[in-house]
Write a protein that holds these residues in place. Sequence first.
Motif: not given
Length: 353
Positions: A192, A271-272
């Motif tokens: 992240s 992302t994440e």
Amino acid sequence: MRFFGLILSLLVTASVSAQIQRGDRFLSVDGRAGASLTGASVTPLVSGDLGGIVLPGTFSEGLAYATPAYGLALTDRLIVGGSLTAVHPFGSRSDIGSIGLSPYLRYYGINRAQLGVYGQVMTGLGYRNGDLTGPDAVTVGAGLQLPLAVGARFGPSVDYVIGGAGNTLELGIRVELILGRNNRLQEAAVGSFSKGAIMLGSQFVGAVVREDVSSAGVVVGGHYFLTDRLTAAPTIGMEGYQTDFSRPNVTRITTLRNYAVGLSSRYYLTTERHLLWFAEAGVGYQTNYSRRDFGNGEIRSSSDVFLLTASAGGQLFIRDNVALEAGPQFRRFFGDGVNYSLFSLNGGIRFLL
């Protein structure tokens, strides 16, 4: 303000970092090994500090290499580990591969969350062209470590090599990652990012001094997140090398100097997640200077080399702030007497401050 924010974050990191405990595992982040094998010289736009494959534009020959360095805490103070350097050319040079193993034993006289001080002894074994070499040298050294990020330490080191090609003094700054005791987390780590975050990879600051040879170099850089997906990555490299094999009535002096800067930008497609994908492009510039004096007059030369690079790859997060990175890269070199391309598959380590 961002500078003071970075200083504050380092102070906070120092307060939460834990001391070394039995069972902790270490990964060393050494930028020089990968850069010297990938044809990067001091142009630091390569993340191949764990290993990779390098191919010229003709694909007629190439080089496969691996340079991992690993350690394990047997007690809260005693560490055993080693570094492996395996190089295997293929094509016309396929018969000159080599393997080197450098085991070490380290003891921490001071093992605190904010400070580590250690002494270390290391030797080396090698295998090349069917012949086993070593151990013909012993390295004794010491170092100091300060917290850089959660699970990351850095600090100055001094090593003295006894034997081999000659007694040698080596100075440097080491970056090491402490991965803890668990090989697998209960939940997968997730990558992240946020605007203003800083991501580092391998860095190199070092010097080597021997009776007839001396060298020093700096290769540093990192990614600064402009958004939660887009980074700017400035890099800088400097390297100097001198040999003096002069004897009475004989002059043999060689001096080499290189300076380089680079700038790349990376965009994260995801992302994440546990596994993130990215694309990256950059430019670089390097100027080279050489001077040779063999007693019959000096020969001086200089050259300028430019670099274009494009790459893509993935990052697998093994901790929330530590990721293994791999992917293909294309580099185009051009300038004074230089015009060639390199294709490579690089593997490295990245960590977030």
